[in-house]
Write an enzyme that holds these catalytic residues in place. Structure first.
Site, PDB file in Angstrom:
ATOM      1  N   ARG A  75       1.310   4.889   0.746  1.00 36.77           N
ATOM      2  CA  ARG A  75       0.556   4.338  -0.381  1.00 36.77           C
ATOM      3  C   ARG A  75       1.244   4.465  -1.731  1.00 36.77           C
ATOM      4  O   ARG A  75       1.262   3.506  -2.511  1.00 36.77           O
ATOM      5  CB  ARG A  75      -0.835   4.975  -0.450  1.00 36.77           C
ATOM      6  CG  ARG A  75      -1.692   4.661   0.760  1.00 36.77           C
ATOM      7  CD  ARG A  75      -2.977   5.456   0.768  1.00 36.77           C
ATOM      8  NE  ARG A  75      -2.679   6.883   0.934  1.00 36.77           N
ATOM      9  CZ  ARG A  75      -3.567   7.854   0.781  1.00 36.77           C
ATOM     10  NH1 ARG A  75      -4.803   7.569   0.426  1.00 36.77           N
ATOM     11  NH2 ARG A  75      -3.225   9.119   0.975  1.00 36.77           N
TER      12      ARG A  75
ATOM     13  N   CYS B 273       0.588  10.159  -3.505  1.00 31.55           N
ATOM     14  CA  CYS B 273      -0.236  10.252  -2.297  1.00 31.55           C
ATOM     15  C   CYS B 273       0.197  11.514  -1.568  1.00 31.55           C
ATOM     16  O   CYS B 273       0.874  12.359  -2.151  1.00 31.55           O
ATOM     17  CB  CYS B 273      -0.134   9.003  -1.430  1.00 31.55           C
ATOM     18  SG  CYS B 273       1.457   8.740  -0.622  1.00 31.55           S
TER      19      CYS B 273
ATOM     20  N   ASP C  58      -5.940   4.661   3.735  1.00 29.57           N
ATOM     21  CA  ASP C  58      -4.718   5.361   4.125  1.00 29.57           C
ATOM     22  C   ASP C  58      -4.195   4.826   5.456  1.00 29.57           C
ATOM     23  O   ASP C  58      -4.747   5.110   6.517  1.00 29.57           O
ATOM     24  CB  ASP C  58      -4.968   6.863   4.232  1.00 29.57           C
ATOM     25  CG  ASP C  58      -3.692   7.663   4.413  1.00 29.57           C
ATOM     26  OD1 ASP C  58      -2.625   7.056   4.677  1.00 29.57           O
ATOM     27  OD2 ASP C  58      -3.752   8.894   4.297  1.00 29.57           O
TER      28      ASP C  58
END
Length: 162
Positions: free
Chosen positions: A14, A8, A137
């Site tokens: 994440r 990420c 996100d």
């Protein structure tokens, strides 16, 4: 041996969550000896930092151990090390294509692309135009529940394909 790198932007939300979830899933399946799993970011701005407290708290609530990890930036020299490089969003894809010379061995894939188009997963991973949506996100939204939902579904689908 399956060698998977989750990516990420900063490697504190994440991708670290995906690394932890995937490790949990392969451990539960009794397949840990088949996998090497790590995570990295496309940016160095969080390098050295531990996982985001929201990631740690969400995984704790789900009874999933957070892997011991400090954020790091993915390097071009790592391309040959990994069999699969799994990214979370289109910005990560763009950065990885630049870093890895357009992915000549087609090792890079968006996490939610592993969820079949006919899946009952909601919200849908595949959009009406055929593209695959990004993993939510939590850095911007603060919503670690949505990120976990996406990561868990993507990792379960990925494991099913392996």
């Amino acid at each position: 041996m399956h060698r998977i790198l989750f990516v990420c932007l900063g490697n504190i939300c994440r991708s670290t969550m995906a690394q932890s979830v995937m490790q949990y899933l392969v451990d539960e399946a009794g397949r840990a000896d088949e996998f090497v799993i790590d995570s990295a970011g496309t940016s160095s701005e969080e390098s050295g930092n531990p996982p985001h407290r929201g990631t740690a708290e969400k995984l704790r609530r789900e009874h999933i151990s957070l892997v011991a990890h400090h954020a790091r930036r993915v390097r071009a020299a790592e391309y040959d090390k990994w069999g699969l490089i799994v990214y979370m969003d289109e910005d990560n894809e763009w950065a990885l294509m630049r870093l890895f010379n357009n992915d000549p061995e087609h090792k890079c894939a968006k996490l939610l692309s592993f969820i079949p188009e006919d899946s009952s997963f909601r919200p849908r991973a595949h959009l009406h135009d055929g593209t695959v949506r990004d993993v939510a996100d939590p850095w911007w939204t603060g919503n670690f529940d949505d990120a976990y939902r996406d990561v868990r579904a993507g990792c379960e689908a990925l494991l099913a394909t392996l």
